[in-house]
Design a protein around this motif. Structure first.
Motif, PDB file in Angstrom:
ATOM      1  N   ALA A 113      -5.001  -4.844  13.201  1.00 32.80           N
ATOM      2  CA  ALA A 113      -4.348  -6.145  13.071  1.00 32.80           C
ATOM      3  C   ALA A 113      -2.982  -6.098  12.394  1.00 32.80           C
ATOM      4  O   ALA A 113      -2.638  -6.967  11.593  1.00 32.80           O
ATOM      5  CB  ALA A 113      -5.284  -7.103  12.341  1.00 32.80           C
TER       6      ALA A 113
ATOM      7  N   GLN B 109      -0.260  -6.146   2.322  1.00 31.15           N
ATOM      8  CA  GLN B 109      -0.870  -4.817   2.215  1.00 31.15           C
ATOM      9  C   GLN B 109      -0.168  -3.783   3.098  1.00 31.15           C
ATOM     10  O   GLN B 109       0.169  -2.702   2.625  1.00 31.15           O
ATOM     11  CB  GLN B 109      -2.370  -4.903   2.546  1.00 31.15           C
ATOM     12  CG  GLN B 109      -3.107  -3.579   2.350  1.00 31.15           C
ATOM     13  CD  GLN B 109      -4.604  -3.750   2.184  1.00 31.15           C
ATOM     14  OE1 GLN B 109      -5.088  -4.844   1.906  1.00 31.15           O
ATOM     15  NE2 GLN B 109      -5.349  -2.680   2.367  1.00 31.15           N
ATOM     16  N   GLU B 110       0.014  -4.104   4.364  1.00 32.24           N
ATOM     17  CA  GLU B 110       0.618  -3.132   5.284  1.00 32.24           C
ATOM     18  C   GLU B 110       1.883  -3.680   5.955  1.00 32.24           C
ATOM     19  O   GLU B 110       2.283  -3.180   7.005  1.00 32.24           O
ATOM     20  CB  GLU B 110      -0.400  -2.689   6.344  1.00 32.24           C
ATOM     21  CG  GLU B 110      -1.648  -1.995   5.776  1.00 32.24           C
ATOM     22  CD  GLU B 110      -1.376  -0.627   5.136  1.00 32.24           C
ATOM     23  OE1 GLU B 110      -0.271  -0.082   5.309  1.00 32.24           O
ATOM     24  OE2 GLU B 110      -2.290  -0.114   4.448  1.00 32.24           O
ATOM     25  N   HIS B 111       2.466  -4.703   5.392  1.00 32.22           N
ATOM     26  CA  HIS B 111       3.708  -5.279   5.928  1.00 32.22           C
ATOM     27  C   HIS B 111       4.732  -5.366   4.798  1.00 32.22           C
ATOM     28  O   HIS B 111       4.415  -5.867   3.717  1.00 32.22           O
ATOM     29  CB  HIS B 111       3.503  -6.708   6.429  1.00 32.22           C
ATOM     30  CG  HIS B 111       2.544  -6.866   7.565  1.00 32.22           C
ATOM     31  ND1 HIS B 111       1.182  -6.890   7.389  1.00 32.22           N
ATOM     32  CD2 HIS B 111       2.755  -7.044   8.895  1.00 32.22           C
ATOM     33  CE1 HIS B 111       0.596  -7.053   8.573  1.00 32.22           C
ATOM     34  NE2 HIS B 111       1.525  -7.158   9.497  1.00 32.22           N
TER      35      HIS B 111
ATOM     36  N   MET C  26       0.837  -1.204   0.000  1.00 34.26           N
ATOM     37  CA  MET C  26       0.000   0.000   0.000  1.00 34.26           C
ATOM     38  C   MET C  26       0.873   1.255   0.000  1.00 34.26           C
ATOM     39  O   MET C  26       0.498   2.254  -0.613  1.00 34.26           O
ATOM     40  CB  MET C  26      -0.931  -0.023   1.215  1.00 34.26           C
ATOM     41  CG  MET C  26      -1.968   1.069   1.231  1.00 34.26           C
ATOM     42  SD  MET C  26      -3.192   0.956  -0.112  1.00 34.26           S
ATOM     43  CE  MET C  26      -4.407  -0.141   0.622  1.00 34.26           C
TER      44      MET C  26
ATOM     45  N   LYS D  58     -10.363  -3.429   5.458  1.00 33.41           N
ATOM     46  CA  LYS D  58      -9.234  -2.841   4.719  1.00 33.41           C
ATOM     47  C   LYS D  58      -9.396  -2.912   3.204  1.00 33.41           C
ATOM     48  O   LYS D  58      -8.714  -2.193   2.492  1.00 33.41           O
ATOM     49  CB  LYS D  58      -7.935  -3.546   5.096  1.00 33.41           C
ATOM     50  CG  LYS D  58      -7.884  -4.972   4.590  1.00 33.41           C
ATOM     51  CD  LYS D  58      -6.513  -5.581   4.676  1.00 33.41           C
ATOM     52  CE  LYS D  58      -6.528  -6.934   3.988  1.00 33.41           C
ATOM     53  NZ  LYS D  58      -5.214  -7.437   3.666  1.00 33.41           N
TER      54      LYS D  58
ATOM     55  N   SER E  93      -6.522  -2.254   9.058  1.00 36.34           N
ATOM     56  CA  SER E  93      -5.091  -2.470   8.807  1.00 36.34           C
ATOM     57  C   SER E  93      -4.264  -1.198   9.006  1.00 36.34           C
ATOM     58  O   SER E  93      -3.047  -1.240   8.872  1.00 36.34           O
ATOM     59  CB  SER E  93      -4.885  -2.978   7.375  1.00 36.34           C
ATOM     60  OG  SER E  93      -5.207  -1.978   6.428  1.00 36.34           O
ATOM     61  N   THR E  94      -4.925  -0.078   9.270  1.00 37.95           N
ATOM     62  CA  THR E  94      -4.201   1.189   9.504  1.00 37.95           C
ATOM     63  C   THR E  94      -4.929   1.971  10.598  1.00 37.95           C
ATOM     64  O   THR E  94      -6.141   1.780  10.826  1.00 37.95           O
ATOM     65  CB  THR E  94      -4.194   2.093   8.245  1.00 37.95           C
ATOM     66  OG1 THR E  94      -5.549   2.466   7.933  1.00 37.95           O
ATOM     67  CG2 THR E  94      -3.562   1.394   7.051  1.00 37.95           C
TER      68      THR E  94
END
Lengths: 369, 369
Positions: free
Chosen positions: B82, A313-315, A277, B41, B63-64
């Motif tokens: 998460a 997505q966020e990692h 993202m 998300k 997720s954010t």
């Protein structure tokens, strides 16, 4: 200037590097009798555009009508929309033009010339049309010797809608050496020169003959009978440009600021709060092996051997080399990731935290169509 | 309902398919004594969330922290963030919690437990902590039998900060059959069950035992000693889910509306106004060969053999099969592209044009961190 106060992930833009990159292309092109029409699609920021363009009357290029609208609103007056037009977009084109802007549009078929011609008749208006020339077989455009070129130019020229020719050597991204890029720059110029000569033989003049891509703009020379060069990513640069040899990684003005949010000790992985993202899914040049971007410390110095090896997505996951272990990077450690493709990474964000000597600024960007 | 009035490219969301997909998971899970905590998300839309959640007190996942803020503002009260926490985000977590929201946070190291513990003491506050358990070696989390698990849980439990365990079988995306997904669902459940038993043997109770991914949520069963299931992409579905066999392509509620803007007759290519900016760079499952998405007519019916074979920023190329030529698709023709990965494609847009029987609505989405 405290990066530590920023919420991560976010985009950093180093103003000094940006200005150096802009100056470099300006200096290169000043050797030739050719203009520059910067492409604003990479950073999509009015603040950046003000540094890329001398003033509001300077020519620029955009990739969407949203960009055209936003830059018109900011006062820019001479805009080329460098993506093939469809009939449904002409009303919006005219709206923008009616704000006192010249908005050049692009086409490569007789079908498009016909509906533009009909639209201008119905609406009693003029539009400025560029015919796209295919210089490398990569995407769109009329081949320079295709008889269609004359047919398209004639229908436009007869009603005063024809402005000139445009080509883009997207194939320069596939080159394997600077010499190949130089050859591609010649090929790009030659294609539009042949097309312009063909039209001239039919008594159709091209007031614009436009070429460009960042690699061919920076390495091209001559530019005879070319009126303008287009380039966009040159302002920020990215790892693709570094991989092509067009810049060094330390020239890249854009990076994603991220924090370490976990360790996988068994696998010797860092987990970052920048996933696809924040970085985009763009993997750059296949030959480059930078994963989803090279990892730098918070100062922006590349950490040898470290790249974002995989993303969710966020990692982001950084597989550390054997010489390092996760204890070298406490949770919370700030890192920067250099983008593979500046256009794609920047598009994931809403603005730039600009590092400007000892101060920070925030420059918004926009998106959409 | 006129798609023709829409500016392309843009996102379409078919409400009927969305509601069917949501209902499908609700019905599946209603067979078991387990709750659902939808992940928001993918579509990041309050309007969509209202259809995924029974009411504002229903649990959800994000997720954010930006999502947490936006959904808290919309009235949702029970939110799990998460992604592993870093110390710098705790002030913002507390801000959100002080708005009357329970915001569960995630960690998987003693280092994180220590800074959370210290933060809560300094700020005289309580936070709800979940320990991430690694069920598949794909990313983060403590292995179920790692002694660190007890150490982390103890420091949290001693100060009333411990809520439970969470795991995510990201590995379900690598499965090759529905049986493999079912086995992965068992593995996911077993990992947290072992971890919960380990903690129970130390007199530490888990009030939350959370599992989930769309494949394991839809195909898992039993869910004994599991308190909740998380899933996100199940609402829209995408080609990755279809490729895994978890849905059919006609279940996919999301698509990118695009127009033909050019023809390359020599190569038998259509040029679309949806490039990677509209579709994302996500290529989905390597085994799937959908390029950047399957091409449908404007009604949403898949056109056999047509996919977006390559992309630039604002251009998509569809290499036509020999049975078709470009004249079948006039310039301006509306097409739809099904997304490989709904989370990635949706992230490129600012909202959804919702097809709802004979009407259209617009549901905004948000982005950022």
């Amino acid at each position: 200037m405290s990066l530590n106060a920023l919420h991560t992930p976010c985009l950093l833009l180093e103003k000094k590097k940006l200005l150096n990159n802009i100056q470099r292309l300006n200096t290169h092109l000043s050797q030739f009798a050719v203009g520059l029409r910067p492409h604003l699609k990479t950073l999509k920021s009015v603040d950046v555009a003000r540094h890329m363009l001398a003033d509001q009357s300077a020519p620029c290029t955009v990739s969407t009508l949203q960009e055209a609208k936003q830059f018109a609103k900011a006062g820019f007056k001479d805009i080329t929309y460098a993506v093939g037009i469809s009939e449904h977009k002409l009303v919006e084109v005219l709206d923008i033009q009616n704000q006192g802007v010249t908005l050049h549009i692009l086409l490569d078929s007789f079908e498009q010339a016909q509906f533009i011609h009909a639209f201008c008749q119905e609406n009693d208006c003029q539009l400025s049309c560029l015919i796209e020339v295919d210089c490398d077989g990569k995407r769109a455009g009329v081949k320079p010797r295709d008889p269609q070129l004359i047919a398209i130019a004639k229908i436009l020229d007869s009603s005063g809608l024809f402005t000139g020719l445009l080509t883009h050597a997207g194939g320069s991204y596939d080159c394997h050496s600077l010499d190949e890029i130089r050859a591609m720059a010649q090929q790009e110029q030659r294609a539009v020169q042949i097309a312009a000569d063909t039209l001239r033989s039919q008594h159709i003049d091209c007031s614009v003959v436009s070429v460009g891509s960042t690699p061919t703009a920076l390495l091209g020379d001559g530019f005879e009978h070319i009126t303008e060069v287009r380039a966009g990513v040159y302002a920020s640069m990215d790892l693709v440009m570094a991989g092509l040899g067009v810049c060094q990684s330390q020239d890249i003005a854009l990076s994603v600021l991220t924090r370490v949010i976990g360790h996988n000790r068994e696998k010797n992985w860092l987990i970052l709060d920048a996933g696809w993202m924040a970085l985009s899914r763009d993997m750059g040049l296949a030959s480059q092996q930078c994963g989803y971007g090279l990892v730098c410390n918070s100062e922006g110095d590349v950490l040898p051997g470290l790249c974002v090896s995989s993303v969710n997505q966020e990692h982001g996951i950084v597989a550390l080399p054997d010489t390092l272990d996760t204890s070298h990077f406490a949770i919370g450690t700030l890192l920067r990731v250099l983008p593979n493709h500046a256009c794609a990474t920047a598009a994931q964000h809403q603005g730039y935290h600009v590092i400007c000597e000892d101060e920070m600024a925030y420059w918004p960007r926009f998106s959409g169509w």
